[in-house]
Design an enzyme around this catalytic site. Structure first.
Site, PDB file in Angstrom:
ATOM      1  CG  HIS A   1       5.699 -17.008  19.235  1.00  0.00           C
ATOM      2  ND1 HIS A   1       5.492 -17.076  17.887  1.00  0.00           N
ATOM      3  CD2 HIS A   1       6.995 -16.556  19.385  1.00  0.00           C
ATOM      4  CE1 HIS A   1       6.593 -16.686  17.241  1.00  0.00           C
ATOM      5  NE2 HIS A   1       7.521 -16.370  18.122  1.00  0.00           N
TER       6      HIS A   1
ATOM      7  CG  ASP B   1       2.140 -22.670  15.254  1.00  0.00           C
ATOM      8  OD1 ASP B   1       3.202 -23.187  14.880  1.00  0.00           O
ATOM      9  OD2 ASP B   1       2.081 -21.536  15.759  1.00  0.00           O
TER      10      ASP B   1
ATOM     11  NE  ARG C   1       4.144 -18.837   8.657  1.00  0.00           N
ATOM     12  CZ  ARG C   1       4.336 -18.336   9.872  1.00  0.00           C
ATOM     13  NH1 ARG C   1       5.547 -18.347  10.410  1.00  0.00           N
ATOM     14  NH2 ARG C   1       3.337 -17.803  10.558  1.00  0.00           N
TER      15      ARG C   1
ATOM     16  CG  HIS D   1      -0.453 -14.060  12.309  1.00  0.00           C
ATOM     17  ND1 HIS D   1       0.249 -12.897  12.100  1.00  0.00           N
ATOM     18  CD2 HIS D   1       0.467 -15.026  12.501  1.00  0.00           C
ATOM     19  CE1 HIS D   1       1.535 -13.169  12.143  1.00  0.00           C
ATOM     20  NE2 HIS D   1       1.705 -14.448  12.395  1.00  0.00           N
TER      21      HIS D   1
ATOM     22  CB  SER E   1      10.901 -16.270  18.555  1.00  0.00           C
ATOM     23  OG  SER E   1      10.309 -16.308  17.284  1.00  0.00           O
TER      24      SER E   1
END
Ligand code: HAX
Length: 444
Positions: A271, A373, A327, A318, A241
């Site tokens: 993604h 995620d 995160r 990843h 992105s």
């Protein structure tokens, strides 16, 4: 000139001069070698782009202007009685490289509130699409629909001087970020609540107002929203992105066009869409196993069956990271502190125990650990947001902060049109024969 713009202008003048000098002195120095594996392998790890707001380390995770996520959670200004950072503060930091004061963040919240009015035609454009349109498509269309208000495009059309590109980009970035929660919330309420809208509350900060317009007045949800919007904002420049924003923007497409394109990249399952895929996959697992409290052994069998059917485990792996994503860890910490008795959160933690050894045993997965995620859906469901097709939209709202701060820098530094070199396999074969005296076996 507003105080943030003034600071950005001063900083960009200084860095702009520094970069010119640096390139004059050292422009011919080599920073990387490229392997054929990388040419075919999605350009992994090739250093070839400038991105000022953040930098990713494979072991340590993301740092925003040098600050890790745990440091940001401690140092960035918070809402009164809040425990999580205000995303406004992160935007300020990414743009000018300094942790803002509470007053500066308050100024930014108010400034965005003043810019937040969304033209009516944007809602009508969203309304025109069929009800089963994916929320990410609606968001991308909503952003595109605002392009007619681009300050950059209007000023370019009337002969803007190159030296002012940064200024027009800053105005678009600020307007776009300010309006985005309203559009995103409109989509949520239209798709899932028969279009019953919740109007903005101008007394709230950017993240809390987004939560409010979504229809979640709960303080816990507002805090999670502030954390979510902060940690998803940026992940250096090479992710799909961010890179899309940069690539499209490098043609002097304005921020609306560039960011809408970025959302289309974020909407892919490898993604940002992975956050919806994680919950979809877990719900299917719960349904298949017939229990909301599966054991590690049951989860393990389910993971193996997913892999055997030729699918990936969403939320794991990843392209750059080689450790559990900070995160993910921040959200786990948030859940430990704020969520009691959620079966779903417990499943997410058990998956964290079970999946890495299985992925490692495949021998090909470079990073068996969870990414950002893997956790968000379980927290959103805990606070009552069950519509998982919507989750990537929240990611998109956050991502605007990083990629638009970066676009201001790209314009200020006058970064040129992006145009890497591509070759054909025929070219590769000829290259190998000429440079290495080897002939790759055909149909080997
Ligand atoms: N499950 C199963 N297999 C996986 C895997 C996973 N979670 N992660 C990687 N692999 C596989 C790859 O598919 C690849 O297999 P093939 O050689 O058969 O094609 C192999 O392991 C090597 O891949 P890699 O080098 O480790 O990983 P990549 O850099 O190619 O891909 C991805 C990185 C994130 C796309 C990958 O790990 C993946 O598909 N993960 C699941 C989807 C996901 O969670 N995406 C979100 C990533 C974070 C993000 O952008 N968030 O928005």
């Amino acid at each position: 000139m507003d105080p943030l713009k003034q600071q950005f202008y001063e900083k960009s003048q200084i860095l702009g001069k520094e970069v010119k000098e640096l390139l004059k002195e050292h422009g011919n120095k080599k920073v990387d070698d490229v392997l054929l594996d990388q040419v075919y392998g999605g350009m992994r790890d090739i250093t070839s782009m400038i991105w000022e707001p953040s930098l990713l380390d494979a072991e340590e995770g993301i740092r925003f202007r040098g600050y890790s996520i745990p440091e940001l959670r401690e140092k960035l200004p918070r809402a009164p009685n809040g425990t999580e950072p205000l995303p406004e503060g992160l935007f300020w930091l990414m743009l000018v490289g300094e942790i803002p004061t509470k007053e500066q963040v308050k100024w930014l919240t108010e400034n965005w509130m003043r810019r937040a009015n969304v033209p009516e035609h944007v809602f009508r454009a969203i309304d025109a699409l069929p009800a089963d349109t994916h929320p990410m498509t609606l968001l991308s269309m909503g952003v595109m629909a605002m392009q007619n208000t681009s300050v950059f495009a209007q000023r370019y059309n009337t002969g803007m001087n190159k030296g002012e590109y940064w200024d027009a980009t800053y105005e678009d970035a600020m307007n776009l970020i300010a309006r985005l929660p309203r559009i995103a919330a409109y989509i949520y309420r239209r798709v899932y609540f028969n279009g019953e809208q919740v109007l903005p509350d101008i007394s709230l900060d950017w993240g809390a107002n987004f939560a409010h317009m979504l229809g979640f007045p709960d303080e816990g949800f507002k805090e999670y929203m502030r954390l979510f919007l902060t940690i998803h904002a940026d992940h250096e420049g090479g992710n799909a992105s961010a890179h899309t924003t940069h690539l499209v923007g490098s043609t002097l497409s304005d921020p609306y066009l560039s960011f809408s394109a970025a959302l289309n990249a974020l909407a892919g399952p490898l993604h940002g869409l992975a956050n919806q895929e994680v919950i979809r996959w877990i719900q299917k697992m719960v349904e298949t196993l017939g229990t909301t409290k599966p054991t590690r052994e049951q989860i393990s069998e389910y993971v193996k069956s997913t892999l055997a059917s030729g699918r990936v485990i969403p939320g794991y792996g990843h392209a750059v990271l080689r450790k559990p994503d900070p995160r993910f860890m921040a959200q786990r910490q948030f859940a430990e502190d704020n969520v009691q008795d959620s079966d779903l959160v417990k499943i997410v933690w058990k998956i964290f125990d079970v999946v890495p050894p299985i992925l490692s045993s495949l021998g090909k997965v470079k990073n068996p650990w969870p990414n950002v995620d893997a956790h968000s859906g379980a927290l959103l469901i805990h606070y009552g947001m069950k519509e998982y097709n919507y989750y990537t939209v929240i990611f998109g709202v956050s991502r605007a902060l990083g990629v638009l701060a970066a676009q201001c820098w790209s314009r200020a530094l006058g970064l040129p049109l992006e145009r890497p070199k591509s070759v054909t396999t025929e070219w590769v074969k000829e290259f190998l024969a000429k440079e290495y005296n080897v002939t790759p076996a055909e149909n080997a």
